[in-house]
Scaffold this active site. Structure first.
Site, PDB file in Angstrom:
ATOM      1  N   CYS A  12       0.814  -1.220   0.000  1.00 14.09           N
ATOM      2  CA  CYS A  12       0.000   0.000   0.000  1.00 14.09           C
ATOM      3  C   CYS A  12       0.847   1.270   0.000  1.00 14.09           C
ATOM      4  O   CYS A  12       1.623   1.513   0.935  1.00 14.09           O
ATOM      5  CB  CYS A  12      -0.919  -0.001   1.215  1.00 14.09           C
ATOM      6  SG  CYS A  12      -1.954   1.480   1.316  1.00 14.09           S
ATOM      7  N   VAL A  52      -6.438   0.502   4.848  1.00 16.69           N
ATOM      8  CA  VAL A  52      -5.222   0.907   5.544  1.00 16.69           C
ATOM      9  C   VAL A  52      -4.703   2.183   4.878  1.00 16.69           C
ATOM     10  O   VAL A  52      -5.034   2.459   3.724  1.00 16.69           O
ATOM     11  CB  VAL A  52      -4.145  -0.210   5.478  1.00 16.69           C
ATOM     12  CG1 VAL A  52      -4.584  -1.411   6.274  1.00 16.69           C
ATOM     13  CG2 VAL A  52      -3.825  -0.616   4.043  1.00 16.69           C
ATOM     14  N   GLU A  69      -7.188   7.355   7.171  1.00 10.33           N
ATOM     15  CA  GLU A  69      -6.869   8.226   6.040  1.00 10.33           C
ATOM     16  C   GLU A  69      -5.425   8.739   6.157  1.00 10.33           C
ATOM     17  O   GLU A  69      -5.045   9.367   7.130  1.00 10.33           O
ATOM     18  CB  GLU A  69      -7.843   9.391   5.897  1.00 10.33           C
ATOM     19  CG  GLU A  69      -9.203   8.975   5.376  1.00 10.33           C
ATOM     20  CD  GLU A  69      -9.138   8.386   3.977  1.00 10.33           C
ATOM     21  OE1 GLU A  69      -8.688   9.069   3.047  1.00 10.33           O
ATOM     22  OE2 GLU A  69      -9.531   7.221   3.820  1.00 10.33           O
ATOM     23  N   SER A  70      -4.627   8.434   5.137  1.00  7.20           N
ATOM     24  CA  SER A  70      -3.182   8.657   5.203  1.00  7.20           C
ATOM     25  C   SER A  70      -2.792  10.119   5.407  1.00  7.20           C
ATOM     26  O   SER A  70      -1.860  10.417   6.165  1.00  7.20           O
ATOM     27  CB  SER A  70      -2.510   8.114   3.945  1.00  7.20           C
ATOM     28  OG  SER A  70      -2.993   8.781   2.782  1.00  7.20           O
TER      29      SER A  70
END
Length: 225
Positions: A12, A52, A69-70
């Site tokens: 990811c 993720v 949420e990155s």
């Protein structure tokens, strides 16, 4: 208080953003990998979107706060942890950086199409879309070595995983995406040399990505020389 925990998947790119931010801030953290094709129940209970990364933040009395949420996770890390700031202090510049972080996500969407399609026409459409999008980035880059010059920022944390895809793609075929973009090529090289970027994935990342392409019977593989 125990360390932060990053819930991850081996391939990811969004997880990599958070891992890079944590490394740049010098924050110790634990990484737990899950299989997104067989998401465990405990993960589904704490992940509102079933995606993720997640960041588990220890709280008092043994509880944990869950962030998802990155970009949210990366900004929380920057704001809450000691170490060099990864976002600009100026509000306008910071907003501009946030915009390019989102732009990086749009590039990832095109990469997804490029790497998973079996169709030659779709592949070429995605390849041309990426050339166009990277051209817009080339136009705003300065003298480097990073997006904002000498200072590493969250925009760099977003684009480093983007460029990492092409380390593997370049071994398969010459896509010609960066051929006319010397600033991006230099930026890509500078990011690849950064320890935080190198350590954001496992040593077997490239092989895992190749296996992913084979799983999708990707058109790109037919171009291998």
């Amino acid at each position: 208080m125990s360390s932060l925990t990053l819930i991850s998947h081996l391939l990811c790119p969004y997880v990599q953003r958070a891992a890079i931010a944590l490394a740049e801030k010098g924050v110790p953290f634990e990484k737990i990998y899950i299989d997104l094709k067989a998401k465990p129940d405990w993960f589904l209970k704490i992940s509102p979107l079933g995606k993720v990364p997640l960041l588990m933040v220890p709280q008092a009395h043994g509880s944990e706060a869950i962030l998802f949420e990155s970009s949210v996770i990366a900004e929380y890390i920057d704001e809450s942890q000691p170490g060099p700031r990864l976002h600009p202090d100026d509000a306008l510049t910071r907003a501009r950086h946030r915009g390019f972080m989102e732009y990086g996500s749009s590039i990832l969407a095109d990469i997804w199409g490029l790497e998973t399609t079996r169709d030659a026409t779709v592949f070429e459409e995605k390849r041309k879309a990426l050339i166009d999008k990277f051209g817009r980035v080339e136009d705003v880059l300065g003298d480097g070595p990073y997006f904002a010059g000498s200072k590493f920022s969250l925009v760099d944390a977003v684009f480093a995983p983007v460029f990492r895809y092409f380390d593997t793609f370049d071994e398969i075929t010459d896509l010609g995406i960066f051929a006319s973009y010397p600033k991006i090529s230099a930026w890509r090289k500078a990011l690849a040399a950064r320890p935080s970027v190198q350590e954001a994935v496992t040593p077997g990342y490239r092989q895992l990505l190749r296996e992913f392409l084979k799983k999708y019977d990707a058109y790109m593989l037919t171009l291998a020389s």
